[in-house]
Motif scaffolding. Sequence first.
Motif, PDB file in Angstrom:
ATOM      1  N   ASN A 486      -2.208  59.687 -16.387  1.00 27.26           N
ATOM      2  CA  ASN A 486      -2.985  58.689 -15.647  1.00 27.26           C
ATOM      3  C   ASN A 486      -2.273  58.480 -14.320  1.00 27.26           C
ATOM      4  O   ASN A 486      -1.056  58.510 -14.270  1.00 27.26           O
ATOM      5  CB  ASN A 486      -3.004  57.374 -16.412  1.00 27.26           C
ATOM      6  N   TYR A 487      -3.000  58.283 -13.253  1.00 23.78           N
ATOM      7  CA  TYR A 487      -2.277  58.005 -12.012  1.00 23.78           C
ATOM      8  C   TYR A 487      -2.819  56.764 -11.336  1.00 23.78           C
ATOM      9  O   TYR A 487      -3.976  56.392 -11.502  1.00 23.78           O
ATOM     10  CB  TYR A 487      -2.287  59.222 -11.087  1.00 23.78           C
ATOM     11  N   LYS A 488      -1.915  56.127 -10.586  1.00 26.89           N
ATOM     12  CA  LYS A 488      -2.277  54.897  -9.897  1.00 26.89           C
ATOM     13  C   LYS A 488      -2.872  55.206  -8.543  1.00 26.89           C
ATOM     14  O   LYS A 488      -2.286  55.943  -7.755  1.00 26.89           O
ATOM     15  CB  LYS A 488      -1.025  54.032  -9.704  1.00 26.89           C
ATOM     16  N   PHE A 489      -4.005  54.589  -8.312  1.00 27.82           N
ATOM     17  CA  PHE A 489      -4.655  54.784  -7.023  1.00 27.82           C
ATOM     18  C   PHE A 489      -4.080  53.776  -6.045  1.00 27.82           C
ATOM     19  O   PHE A 489      -4.205  52.573  -6.234  1.00 27.82           O
ATOM     20  CB  PHE A 489      -6.157  54.571  -7.190  1.00 27.82           C
ATOM     21  N   ASN A 490      -3.444  54.284  -4.984  1.00 31.45           N
ATOM     22  CA  ASN A 490      -2.780  53.379  -4.061  1.00 31.45           C
ATOM     23  C   ASN A 490      -2.890  53.906  -2.632  1.00 31.45           C
ATOM     24  O   ASN A 490      -2.286  54.920  -2.274  1.00 31.45           O
ATOM     25  CB  ASN A 490      -1.307  53.248  -4.476  1.00 31.45           C
ATOM     26  N   PHE A 491      -3.679  53.206  -1.826  1.00 33.38           N
ATOM     27  CA  PHE A 491      -3.941  53.676  -0.460  1.00 33.38           C
ATOM     28  C   PHE A 491      -2.660  53.819   0.356  1.00 33.38           C
ATOM     29  O   PHE A 491      -2.476  54.793   1.074  1.00 33.38           O
ATOM     30  CB  PHE A 491      -4.892  52.718   0.264  1.00 33.38           C
ATOM     31  N   ASP A 492      -1.774  52.801   0.263  1.00 34.93           N
ATOM     32  CA  ASP A 492      -0.560  52.845   1.087  1.00 34.93           C
ATOM     33  C   ASP A 492       0.260  54.085   0.759  1.00 34.93           C
ATOM     34  O   ASP A 492       0.769  54.757   1.636  1.00 34.93           O
ATOM     35  CB  ASP A 492       0.288  51.586   0.875  1.00 34.93           C
ATOM     36  N   GLU A 493       0.363  54.363  -0.533  1.00 29.54           N
ATOM     37  CA  GLU A 493       1.146  55.524  -0.938  1.00 29.54           C
ATOM     38  C   GLU A 493       0.497  56.826  -0.489  1.00 29.54           C
ATOM     39  O   GLU A 493       1.158  57.718   0.019  1.00 29.54           O
ATOM     40  CB  GLU A 493       1.283  55.547  -2.454  1.00 29.54           C
ATOM     41  N   MET A 494      -0.808  56.939  -0.686  1.00 30.86           N
ATOM     42  CA  MET A 494      -1.443  58.231  -0.408  1.00 30.86           C
ATOM     43  C   MET A 494      -1.540  58.514   1.087  1.00 30.86           C
ATOM     44  O   MET A 494      -1.755  59.638   1.496  1.00 30.86           O
ATOM     45  CB  MET A 494      -2.802  58.337  -1.097  1.00 30.86           C
ATOM     46  N   LEU A 495      -1.382  57.463   1.913  1.00 31.96           N
ATOM     47  CA  LEU A 495      -1.465  57.676   3.359  1.00 31.96           C
ATOM     48  C   LEU A 495      -0.092  57.634   4.024  1.00 31.96           C
ATOM     49  O   LEU A 495       0.017  57.638   5.250  1.00 31.96           O
ATOM     50  CB  LEU A 495      -2.400  56.632   3.981  1.00 31.96           C
ATOM     51  N   ASP A 496       0.951  57.645   3.211  1.00 27.90           N
ATOM     52  CA  ASP A 496       2.302  57.589   3.742  1.00 27.90           C
ATOM     53  C   ASP A 496       2.653  58.904   4.456  1.00 27.90           C
ATOM     54  O   ASP A 496       2.663  59.970   3.852  1.00 27.90           O
ATOM     55  CB  ASP A 496       3.277  57.351   2.574  1.00 27.90           C
ATOM     56  N   LEU A 497       2.966  58.754   5.718  1.00 31.08           N
ATOM     57  CA  LEU A 497       3.258  59.929   6.552  1.00 31.08           C
ATOM     58  C   LEU A 497       4.525  60.656   6.101  1.00 31.08           C
ATOM     59  O   LEU A 497       4.690  61.838   6.344  1.00 31.08           O
ATOM     60  CB  LEU A 497       3.416  59.430   7.981  1.00 31.08           C
ATOM     61  N   ALA A 498       5.420  59.913   5.455  1.00 34.48           N
ATOM     62  CA  ALA A 498       6.692  60.517   5.077  1.00 34.48           C
ATOM     63  C   ALA A 498       6.767  60.825   3.583  1.00 34.48           C
ATOM     64  O   ALA A 498       7.778  61.286   3.083  1.00 34.48           O
ATOM     65  CB  ALA A 498       7.838  59.579   5.467  1.00 34.48           C
ATOM     66  N   GLY A 499       5.698  60.587   2.864  1.00 33.33           N
ATOM     67  CA  GLY A 499       5.740  60.802   1.414  1.00 33.33           C
ATOM     68  C   GLY A 499       5.187  62.165   1.023  1.00 33.33           C
ATOM     69  O   GLY A 499       4.918  63.010   1.878  1.00 33.33           O
ATOM     70  N   ASN A 500       5.045  62.363  -0.267  1.00 29.41           N
ATOM     71  CA  ASN A 500       4.421  63.592  -0.763  1.00 29.41           C
ATOM     72  C   ASN A 500       2.905  63.382  -0.719  1.00 29.41           C
ATOM     73  O   ASN A 500       2.273  63.078  -1.717  1.00 29.41           O
ATOM     74  CB  ASN A 500       4.919  63.875  -2.187  1.00 29.41           C
ATOM     75  N   THR A 501       2.365  63.545   0.472  1.00 26.23           N
ATOM     76  CA  THR A 501       0.950  63.228   0.710  1.00 26.23           C
ATOM     77  C   THR A 501       0.283  64.324   1.533  1.00 26.23           C
ATOM     78  O   THR A 501       0.955  65.132   2.175  1.00 26.23           O
ATOM     79  CB  THR A 501       0.824  61.922   1.536  1.00 26.23           C
ATOM     80  N   ALA A 502      -1.024  64.291   1.538  1.00 27.87           N
ATOM     81  CA  ALA A 502      -1.769  65.223   2.392  1.00 27.87           C
ATOM     82  C   ALA A 502      -1.461  64.925   3.852  1.00 27.87           C
ATOM     83  O   ALA A 502      -1.396  65.832   4.683  1.00 27.87           O
ATOM     84  CB  ALA A 502      -3.267  65.081   2.131  1.00 27.87           C
ATOM     85  N   VAL A 503      -1.259  63.646   4.170  1.00 27.99           N
ATOM     86  CA  VAL A 503      -0.970  63.262   5.550  1.00 27.99           C
ATOM     87  C   VAL A 503       0.293  63.982   6.031  1.00 27.99           C
ATOM     88  O   VAL A 503       0.317  64.581   7.115  1.00 27.99           O
ATOM     89  CB  VAL A 503      -0.792  61.735   5.655  1.00 27.99           C
ATOM     90  N   PHE A 504       1.318  63.944   5.204  1.00 27.07           N
ATOM     91  CA  PHE A 504       2.570  64.624   5.536  1.00 27.07           C
ATOM     92  C   PHE A 504       2.323  66.128   5.756  1.00 27.07           C
ATOM     93  O   PHE A 504       2.769  66.710   6.734  1.00 27.07           O
ATOM     94  CB  PHE A 504       3.580  64.384   4.407  1.00 27.07           C
ATOM     95  N   LEU A 505       1.596  66.747   4.846  1.00 22.91           N
ATOM     96  CA  LEU A 505       1.356  68.189   4.955  1.00 22.91           C
ATOM     97  C   LEU A 505       0.505  68.511   6.185  1.00 22.91           C
ATOM     98  O   LEU A 505       0.730  69.524   6.853  1.00 22.91           O
ATOM     99  CB  LEU A 505       0.674  68.725   3.690  1.00 22.91           C
ATOM    100  N   LEU A 506      -0.440  67.647   6.484  1.00 25.89           N
ATOM    101  CA  LEU A 506      -1.303  67.898   7.643  1.00 25.89           C
ATOM    102  C   LEU A 506      -0.495  67.787   8.950  1.00 25.89           C
ATOM    103  O   LEU A 506      -0.657  68.609   9.860  1.00 25.89           O
ATOM    104  CB  LEU A 506      -2.478  66.915   7.659  1.00 25.89           C
TER     105      LEU A 506
END
Length: 630
Positions: A486-506
Amino acid sequence: SDVAHVPSAASELQGLFRAAMRAALPKLTDEPVVVPTGNPKFGDYQLNNAMRIFAHLKGQEGAPKNPSALAAAVLDKLLETLPADGIIAVERALVKEKGGKEAEKVVSPAIAGPGFINIRVSRAWTARHIQAMLRDGIETWAPRVGYQRAVVDFSSPNVAKEMHVGHLRSTVIGDSLASTLEFCGVDVLRLNHVGDWGTQFGMLIQHLDDRREGGLAGGAAEEDVKDLQALYKAAKKRFDAEPEFKARAREAVTQLQSGNELFLQAWKRICEASRREFQAIYDRLGVRLIERGESSYNPLLRPLVEELCAMGIAEDSDGAKVVWVEGEKVPLMVQKSDGGFGYGTTDMAALRQRAHDERGDWLIYVVDEGQSGHFRLVFGAGRKAGILPQEKDAPPRVDFVGFGLVLGSDGKRIRTRDEGAAVRLVELLDEAKERSREAIVAHNRENEEKGRPFVTFTPKELDEAASIMGYGAVKYADLKNNRLTNYKFNFDEMLDLAGNTAVFLLYMHARIASIDSKAVARKREDGRATLGIDELKRSATLMLAHDKEAALGLHIVRFPDALESALADLKPNVIADYAFNLAGAYNSFYAECQVVGSEEEDSRRLLCEATAVVMRACLKLLGIQPLYRI
Ligand code: ARG
């Protein structure tokens, strides 16, 4: 597919080990298992099944004494036959011998533990391999899958009940798996098994009939189906509260099933309205799907059940027809006692169509884990009925690809404030996009204020970038998790520029891509023009001299390993992990190795380009479009 296939590092190594093994132990028929090592200290790849092979040989004449002896025999042959400039790096060093004398010996490849053989991949080979990929295309690195045509059942929302985050998971995971198979040359039929039939239509249509002046015969009205959510809620409320309505709703199902024209028209209108809503979401997410709803199987159900009865596979149970599957506590219901057909019957018909008519040799179902029991029954009944082969490994292969829940930040199943309805997907996507838009604008404003390079967008460009980033972030936040958790849906986390996110990869991808234009734009002291990347691919040579270059290069050639492992378990998170680690390897390289203006500029630009190519391939397999400037 007609794309040329280039063996990966792992399969190249496997070939060498096989040859060495056959030479050392002619009787042996086992295949060597070569895997990437978890820890770079031990080497890059490892032969890891010497113990198992030893167990197979034990007691035979001439068998090695122990797994290490077996590994030693294989390693001797390997070193004897090693091509001079091949994939395996041979390292020699002065080693003290027993008598205290020093002698030059091979220290890599080497035997470790009870019979592992560790090897290092040669940097020259890696560089040549990458350079060939840059020339011939990343598709040449796609592993061979061994299946021709896959049918992937995913998304599959229900009409009139709005698509919710659970369906989002199925959509995102299914799309990623389908894309990965397509990348590997498999012909994929992407099927949307929409829940467009069933008892809920009785209450919906009956409610419409009651609500309209003149009933359904009053003519088609768009108004009726404009807000399907509201329609569903209102009908359900009456269904639960008014016994008289409930009875008429049941009657309406019968009317619909026996082909009452007015009821059919109402049903079609409801489906059409639902379809538009679903399609709007697929368009946003860039997901391709073919609708083949439950209703499309209707004509196949009765003959199928008759056949199952005639074969003695379906049996009577209190007037209903059921199929028992060995080891299961409940049977699969294929006909209800009132003669109606249900979810299970439809899935049996769908299974047969996919295996026989569609000639799928790999059938995949991406559905929430809660339905695993249902699919065990369907597959079990399918085997009993001869739709699926008796032998486990014969085609068509079937896989149930389950996934866990999406949780809110409170750790509970995600819900909205009102009446516990599942969060509306549309709102969720809107918010992800808006937040991305704000982040992109803020990021560039800050860069501008601090005198750093910044991007100016036309409104259309900004909108596009915000969609790619926002929807990409939602997809990646889902795909990076093992699908079963199960995973937690969290906007702040998923948009974190420095995290393991699509934003970081982009951002990472955009940065890599910008290096090339920087190189080309720079005025060189010698006055010569800098070659564009396409020319460079033809004329320059990639070299992996620096340790960080070599580490990045090695990670790049391991892309096919990631694909193989993602497909072995049908887990897209393996690709997400790989992409995140690629970004990490690139960062380590970039921190120590100057590209533009350095002696090694040409070679390093090739390495950057290869990184960008592989990163784009990963993004594509995760359903994310690349960005070149953000
Ligand atoms: N419509 C179902 C649901 O929302 C999922 C259908 C999955 N596919 C299938 N062949 N049963 O739960």
